[in-house]
Write an enzyme that holds these catalytic residues in place. Sequence first.
Site, PDB file in Angstrom:
ATOM      1  N   HIS A  44      41.305  46.753  45.949  1.00 23.15           N
ATOM      2  CA  HIS A  44      40.187  47.009  45.041  1.00 23.15           C
ATOM      3  C   HIS A  44      40.706  47.741  43.815  1.00 23.15           C
ATOM      4  O   HIS A  44      41.580  48.591  43.933  1.00 23.15           O
ATOM      5  CB  HIS A  44      39.098  47.852  45.735  1.00 23.15           C
ATOM      6  CG  HIS A  44      37.789  47.774  45.041  1.00 23.15           C
ATOM      7  ND1 HIS A  44      37.466  48.567  43.967  1.00 23.15           N
ATOM      8  CD2 HIS A  44      36.729  46.967  45.250  1.00 23.15           C
ATOM      9  CE1 HIS A  44      36.258  48.262  43.551  1.00 23.15           C
ATOM     10  NE2 HIS A  44      35.786  47.288  44.304  1.00 23.15           N
TER      11      HIS A  44
ATOM     12  N   ASP B 150      34.165  42.911  51.068  1.00 21.72           N
ATOM     13  CA  ASP B 150      34.089  41.507  51.483  1.00 21.72           C
ATOM     14  C   ASP B 150      34.782  41.225  52.805  1.00 21.72           C
ATOM     15  O   ASP B 150      34.678  40.117  53.325  1.00 21.72           O
ATOM     16  CB  ASP B 150      34.735  40.618  50.404  1.00 21.72           C
ATOM     17  CG  ASP B 150      33.877  40.548  49.153  1.00 21.72           C
ATOM     18  OD1 ASP B 150      32.647  40.498  49.297  1.00 21.72           O
ATOM     19  OD2 ASP B 150      34.431  40.552  48.047  1.00 21.72           O
TER      20      ASP B 150
HETATM   21  N1  ACO Z   1      46.993  40.752  49.003  1.00 21.51           N
HETATM   22  C1  ACO Z   1      48.281  40.871  48.630  1.00 21.51           C
HETATM   23  N2  ACO Z   1      48.690  41.606  47.593  1.00 21.51           N
HETATM   24  C2  ACO Z   1      47.761  42.264  46.888  1.00 21.51           C
HETATM   25  C3  ACO Z   1      46.391  42.204  47.204  1.00 21.51           C
HETATM   26  C4  ACO Z   1      46.018  41.410  48.300  1.00 21.51           C
HETATM   27  N3  ACO Z   1      44.729  41.309  48.664  1.00 21.51           N
HETATM   28  N4  ACO Z   1      45.710  42.951  46.327  1.00 21.51           N
HETATM   29  C5  ACO Z   1      46.594  43.477  45.487  1.00 21.51           C
HETATM   30  N5  ACO Z   1      47.834  43.055  45.820  1.00 21.51           N
HETATM   31  C6  ACO Z   1      49.110  43.444  45.180  1.00 21.51           C
HETATM   32  C7  ACO Z   1      49.341  42.629  43.912  1.00 21.51           C
HETATM   33  O1  ACO Z   1      50.059  41.452  44.179  1.00 21.51           O
HETATM   34  C8  ACO Z   1      50.133  43.629  43.101  1.00 21.51           C
HETATM   35  O2  ACO Z   1      51.461  43.657  43.593  1.00 21.51           O
HETATM   36  P1  ACO Z   1      52.702  43.935  42.578  1.00 21.51           P
HETATM   37  O3  ACO Z   1      52.491  45.345  42.104  1.00 21.51           O
HETATM   38  O4  ACO Z   1      53.899  43.740  43.400  1.00 21.51           O
HETATM   39  O5  ACO Z   1      52.557  42.904  41.490  1.00 21.51           O
HETATM   40  C9  ACO Z   1      49.497  44.959  43.444  1.00 21.51           C
HETATM   41  O6  ACO Z   1      48.970  44.782  44.768  1.00 21.51           O
HETATM   42  C10 ACO Z   1      48.378  45.368  42.517  1.00 21.51           C
HETATM   43  O7  ACO Z   1      47.449  44.291  42.464  1.00 21.51           O
HETATM   44  P2  ACO Z   1      46.529  43.984  41.233  1.00 21.51           P
HETATM   45  O8  ACO Z   1      46.047  42.574  41.297  1.00 21.51           O
HETATM   46  O9  ACO Z   1      47.231  44.427  39.970  1.00 21.51           O
HETATM   47  O10 ACO Z   1      45.357  45.004  41.518  1.00 21.51           O
HETATM   48  P3  ACO Z   1      43.964  44.967  40.842  1.00 21.51           P
HETATM   49  O11 ACO Z   1      43.409  46.317  40.986  1.00 21.51           O
HETATM   50  O12 ACO Z   1      44.056  44.407  39.476  1.00 21.51           O
HETATM   51  O13 ACO Z   1      43.174  43.879  41.707  1.00 21.51           O
HETATM   52  C11 ACO Z   1      41.849  42.845  43.330  1.00 21.51           C
HETATM   53  C12 ACO Z   1      42.168  44.155  42.596  1.00 21.51           C
HETATM   54  C13 ACO Z   1      41.601  41.711  42.326  1.00 21.51           C
HETATM   55  C14 ACO Z   1      40.585  43.037  44.130  1.00 21.51           C
HETATM   56  C15 ACO Z   1      43.040  42.475  44.263  1.00 21.51           C
HETATM   57  O14 ACO Z   1      43.269  43.521  45.177  1.00 21.51           O
HETATM   58  C16 ACO Z   1      42.815  41.152  45.005  1.00 21.51           C
HETATM   59  O15 ACO Z   1      43.131  40.088  44.456  1.00 21.51           O
HETATM   60  N6  ACO Z   1      42.277  41.191  46.248  1.00 21.51           N
HETATM   61  C17 ACO Z   1      42.000  39.975  46.998  1.00 21.51           C
HETATM   62  C18 ACO Z   1      40.666  39.364  46.581  1.00 21.51           C
HETATM   63  C19 ACO Z   1      39.491  40.215  47.015  1.00 21.51           C
HETATM   64  O16 ACO Z   1      39.374  40.626  48.159  1.00 21.51           O
HETATM   65  N7  ACO Z   1      38.568  40.427  46.066  1.00 21.51           N
HETATM   66  C20 ACO Z   1      37.333  41.180  46.311  1.00 21.51           C
HETATM   67  C21 ACO Z   1      37.387  42.515  45.640  1.00 21.51           C
HETATM   68  S1  ACO Z   1      35.911  43.449  45.942  1.00 21.51           S
HETATM   69  C22 ACO Z   1      34.772  42.758  44.904  1.00 21.51           C
HETATM   70  O17 ACO Z   1      35.060  42.300  43.834  1.00 21.51           O
HETATM   71  C23 ACO Z   1      33.411  42.680  45.359  1.00 21.51           C
END
Ligand code: ACO
Length: 424
Positions: free
Chosen positions: A304, A359
């Site tokens: 998140h 979620d």
């Molecule tokens: N699985 C694997 N790796 C992940 C995940 C995940 N679910 N979430 C973050 N990461 C990793 C990224 O690859 C990144 O790694 P790096 O630093 O090596 O490049 C690091 O963690 C940071 O991730 P970001 O995408 O920069 O984090 P951000 O805060 O921008 O994204 C997000 C948050 C979009 C929710 C992300 O965690 C994600 O894609 N989760 C999966 C989808 C999901 O569950 N979405 C629902 C969110 S809740 C809502 O919107 C209601």
Amino acid sequence: MEKAALRLDEEEVIDLPVASGTDKQQAIDIQGLRAATGLVTLDPGYANTAETTSSVTFIDGEAGVLRYRGYPVDQLVDHSSFLEVAYLLDNAELPTDEELDYFRNRVSEHCALPKGFEKVLESVPDGTHPMQKLAVSVTLLGSSRSDRPKGSEAYVSDFIRLIAMMPTLVAWSYRSGHDQVYIKPDPDLGYVANFLNMTFHPGQGDYRPTEAHIKAMEALLILHADHGQNLSTSAVRLVGSGRTDVYSSICAGVLALSGPLHGGANQRVIEMLEEILAAGGNTRLFMDRAKDREDPFRLMGFGHRVYKNVDPRALIIKRYARDMVDKNSSRLFDLAMRLEKEALADDFFVSRRIYPNVDYYSGIIYQAMGFPTEMFTVLFALGRLPGWLSQLREMMRESNAPIKRPRQLYTGYPKRDFPTRSDR
Ligand code: ACO
């Protein structure tokens, strides 16, 4: 802190005011920055940018705190109803008995869709995702208003109308995809029971949703009701800042919510868990894929932007999921808990502070209640509607709410002269 000093090169120092919020939150106010320096700020993804002040929802991502209008969300889940929370979000105060009765009655009066509206749902092509159906129908609800009041009454009336009609739209969008007869709203059942009745009534004979299903649905709707300046709420406000009608702004929210990184994740969680089961329950394989920087796969329902220790909504939802699982869904629930345990013990996820989000467990409850996976995100939209509306109203109450228009840092070609075709 009242001011922040910004040093430009060696000599010039600009003082920027620091704005204060509730619970010691602070923000450097850069509204005068460009006029004073010619500079803009660069913040892709807005991770460091408060786009607005807001008094609707308080979130402390480090401590895992979520409050609507000051009330902790767990207290609202335990003691309140979704309609009461919708009222609270919009009015900033909990309703008295009389106010709640009045609100409920007005919602009850408006839950039937405009005449002939079922044809809209039937005319969309087969296979259309329910979120797209919802977006189309919400937009058309706006155009079906010949009786729209003017001024501030218009907002109140659109708020009531959308809150009232959304369950009918969601239920009917489900039934239209399953060739089932439409069940008319019966507001005497109560908001949530009426929704479940319109969705699951077999068309003949008796059907009554169980108390456990009503309670879990109330809890899920409350937990989804608002979440500050998230993607879909920002979309609602962005579109609304151009002075569109309320329905167009809400349509933007529905479409923004549908993406798999936002509200669409609840559907993807179940699809992921089913894929893992089909692969023999090999969680390691999927964990490795999630960690592989070359593989776009992510653990859905994890991570998140704001919560970096715990998503308080996920904890409550997990509790409900544990109570709701039946024979069919328990395999997924057990797998979800195993995957969570493994991820929380893995340095990749721990070091990036990636935890289950809202979620992760919600789909397990929806599935146990009988909703097909493609309905999960629509249920999220049903819950988020009061948040979208309240945030939109908050923005429109600002005098001269400015049109939202971010700047950019241009990195393309500098000026160049047009070459004739033979010179290219
Ligand atoms: N699985 C694997 N790796 C992940 C995940 C995940 N679910 N979430 C973050 N990461 C990793 C990224 O690859 C990144 O790694 P790096 O630093 O090596 O490049 C690091 O963690 C940071 O991730 P970001 O995408 O920069 O984090 P951000 O805060 O921008 O994204 C997000 C948050 C979009 C929710 C992300 O965690 C994600 O894609 N989760 C999966 C989808 C999901 O569950 N979405 C629902 C969110 S809740 C809502 O919107 C209601």
